[in-house]
Design a protein around this motif. Structure first.
Motif, short mmCIF file in Angstrom:
data_model
loop_
_atom_site.label_atom_id
_atom_site.label_comp_id
_atom_site.label_asym_id
_atom_site.label_seq_id
_atom_site.Cartn_x
_atom_site.Cartn_y
_atom_site.Cartn_z
N UNK A 197 0.82 -1.21 0.00
CA UNK A 197 0.00 0.00 0.00
C UNK A 197 0.85 1.26 0.00
N UNK A 198 1.99 1.23 0.69
CA UNK A 198 2.82 2.43 0.83
C UNK A 198 3.83 2.60 -0.29
N UNK A 199 4.39 1.49 -0.79
CA UNK A 199 5.57 1.62 -1.64
C UNK A 199 5.46 0.97 -3.01
N UNK A 200 4.50 0.12 -3.25
CA UNK A 200 4.40 -0.50 -4.57
C UNK A 200 3.05 -0.25 -5.23
N UNK A 201 2.13 0.39 -4.51
CA UNK A 201 0.83 0.71 -5.07
C UNK A 201 0.95 1.87 -6.05
N UNK A 202 0.05 1.90 -7.03
CA UNK A 202 0.05 3.02 -7.97
C UNK A 202 -0.27 4.33 -7.26
N UNK A 203 -1.06 4.23 -6.19
CA UNK A 203 -1.33 5.39 -5.35
C UNK A 203 -0.48 5.29 -4.09
N UNK A 204 0.69 5.92 -4.11
CA UNK A 204 1.60 5.80 -2.99
C UNK A 204 0.97 6.33 -1.70
N UNK A 205 1.43 5.78 -0.59
CA UNK A 205 0.94 6.16 0.74
C UNK A 205 -0.58 6.07 0.81
N UNK A 206 -1.08 4.92 0.37
CA UNK A 206 -2.53 4.70 0.35
C UNK A 206 -2.96 4.18 1.72
N UNK A 207 -3.24 5.10 2.66
CA UNK A 207 -3.55 4.72 4.03
C UNK A 207 -5.05 4.50 4.26
N UNK A 208 -5.88 4.89 3.29
CA UNK A 208 -7.31 4.63 3.37
C UNK A 208 -7.75 3.91 2.10
N UNK A 209 -7.28 2.69 1.92
CA UNK A 209 -7.52 1.99 0.67
C UNK A 209 -8.98 1.62 0.46
N UNK A 210 -9.34 1.52 -0.79
CA UNK A 210 -10.66 1.02 -1.16
C UNK A 210 -10.71 -0.48 -0.97
N UNK A 211 -11.89 -1.07 -1.12
CA UNK A 211 -12.03 -2.52 -0.99
C UNK A 211 -11.14 -3.23 -2.00
N UNK A 212 -11.12 -2.73 -3.23
CA UNK A 212 -10.29 -3.34 -4.27
C UNK A 212 -8.81 -3.27 -3.91
N UNK A 213 -8.38 -2.13 -3.39
CA UNK A 213 -6.97 -1.97 -3.01
C UNK A 213 -6.61 -2.87 -1.83
N UNK A 214 -7.54 -3.05 -0.90
CA UNK A 214 -7.30 -3.99 0.21
C UNK A 214 -7.09 -5.39 -0.32
N UNK A 215 -7.98 -5.84 -1.20
CA UNK A 215 -7.88 -7.19 -1.73
C UNK A 215 -6.61 -7.38 -2.55
N UNK A 216 -6.27 -6.38 -3.36
CA UNK A 216 -5.04 -6.46 -4.15
C UNK A 216 -3.82 -6.59 -3.25
N UNK A 217 -3.78 -5.80 -2.18
CA UNK A 217 -2.62 -5.83 -1.28
C UNK A 217 -2.52 -7.18 -0.57
N UNK A 218 -3.65 -7.74 -0.14
CA UNK A 218 -3.63 -9.04 0.53
C UNK A 218 -3.21 -10.14 -0.45
N UNK A 219 -3.75 -10.10 -1.66
CA UNK A 219 -3.41 -11.11 -2.67
C UNK A 219 -1.92 -11.07 -2.99
N UNK A 220 -1.39 -9.87 -3.22
CA UNK A 220 0.04 -9.73 -3.54
C UNK A 220 0.91 -10.14 -2.37
#
Length: 393
Positions: free
Chosen positions: A95-118
């Protein structure tokens, strides 16, 4: 279970994509009686008694998306907490360093799932030495009968094993079945641990533990440090020092103790309970854990797990950035404490504690423990607590 047991391989077209959905498990190689018993013995230490129940009912569950602390997992204080916190470290990395939206501290549901999957993908791929991963998923049929020698847990005896030899295929596969890791109550934590153990290999796990009488899940309230090192480094070692240390004396041959063999991406800081028994040098984290690739550290203070992080990637690359900087401590129970660390102060300077803590149970003692952890990395630094955020969900 041998290292060469047949496991169905899973192959996908490279450009094939799957949406997150609840697909039933199909394919794979059913677990054998011997595999199930060996897996239970290595992980729990017995197969004729019930395993610790929290591993059968704890999944990886995020807090509500797009709100305060939505980057965080919600984990109960039980034996799965250590592993949950290790996964949290990798989630923060993405979420902080490899996401397209850096420093994503309030991620969407999709971003949460992507981060967990990765995160799950990356951890298993590292454990598999970037070559092969075995993923364990349950189906409906039981392949091991209940008996005096095997106590059914409704998960182990229903597993199907899937072998994947490409990281892209692995990520697609985890994405397809991510819901099984997230079900709550559900065995998501156990499925990941089983997958990690079979990917590493049962014989290698026993070798990592350095004692054939020791099993992976210990009596520790929030989980064994060996599970954390398995997730962080790919090896279930109790030794936290750098490299290999030969330990022996005049009466005994020196025995090699394998510690951390490479710089970890996510670090680990440990503070031990005061005891008359001295802490062994092999139990003290070396620089490969204290100075990870990313400014993220799993923390273990007297057996309780949390996570420290900073959102500036340069913190560990530029010594000037370490003069004065913020740190955040997150607990999977739902609290986020903020601190400013100043390494320019003189050793022994009294730290200033946050004032507004009267309404938070045990906050002062928690922060004192976190300060001790911070000082294992930045000795003598002053720590000023500047605020707290508590989860509302």
């Amino acid at each position: 279970m041998t290292e060469n047991d047949d496991v169905d391989r899973v192959m996908y077209a490279r450009n094939q994509q799957y949406k997150y959905s609840k697909e039933p498990v199909t394919g794979g190689q059913p677990i054998t009686v011997e595999q199930a018993k060996a897996l239970r013995l290595t992980v729990f230490g017995a197969c004729d008694t019930p395993p610790r129940g929290e591993w059968l009912r704890t999944g990886f569950v995020f807090r509500d998306p797009e709100k305060e602390l939505s980057y965080g997992l919600r984990a109960r204080r039980n034996g799965t907490r250590g592993m949950q916190t290790a996964i949290q470290g990798y989630i923060l990395k993405h979420l902080l360093f490899t996401s397209t939206n850096n420093s994503c501290m309030k991620p969407s549901k999709q971003q949460q799932l992507d981060a967990l999957c990765k995160s799950i993908t990356e951890i298993l791929w590292k454990i598999g030495d970037n070559e092969k991963v075995i993923v364990c998923l349950p189906q409906e049929k039981s392949y091991v009968a209940h008996s005096l020698n095997y106590f059914q847990d409704n998960v182990t005896e229903k597993l199907h094993l899937f072998e994947l030899t490409n990281i892209q295929d692995l990520e697609i596969f985890i994405k397809r079945y991510l819901h099984l890791f997230q079900d709550d109550p559900g065995p998501g934590s156990l499925l990941l641990l089983y997958s990690a153990v079979l990917t590493r290999g049962l014989s290698k796990i026993v070798s990592d533990l350095m004692d054939e009488k020791v099993y992976l899940i210990s009596s520790a309230e929030e989980g064994s440090i060996c599970i954390v090192t398995l997730m962080l480094t790919g090896r279930a070692t109790p030794n936290l020092h750098n490299g290999i240390v030969n330990i022996g004396d005049e009466q005994h041959y020196a025995i090699p103790h394998y510690g951390i063999l490479a710089r970890s991406e996510v670090g680990l800081l440990v503070h031990y309970e005061e005891s008359s028994t001295p802490v062994q040098v092999t139990q003290i984290p070396g620089s490969r854990l204290k100075t990870p690739s990313y400014p993220i550290w799993i923390t273990c203070a007297k057996g309780h797990y949390g996570i420290l992080f900073n959102t500036n990637r340069e913190l560990l690359r530029n010594h000037l950035a370490e003069r004065r900087f913020p740190l955040t401590h997150y607990s999977c129970s739902g609290s986020e404490n903020h601190a400013t660390v100043d390494t320019r102060s003189h050793q022994g300077e009294q730290t200033r504690m946050m004032k507004a803590t009267d309404d938070i149970n045990n906050t002062t003692s928690l922060l004192l423990l976190v300060e001790c952890l911070i000082h294992t990395k930045w000795e003598g630094a002053s720590v000023q607590w500047t605020g707290v955020t508590n989860a509302v969900n």
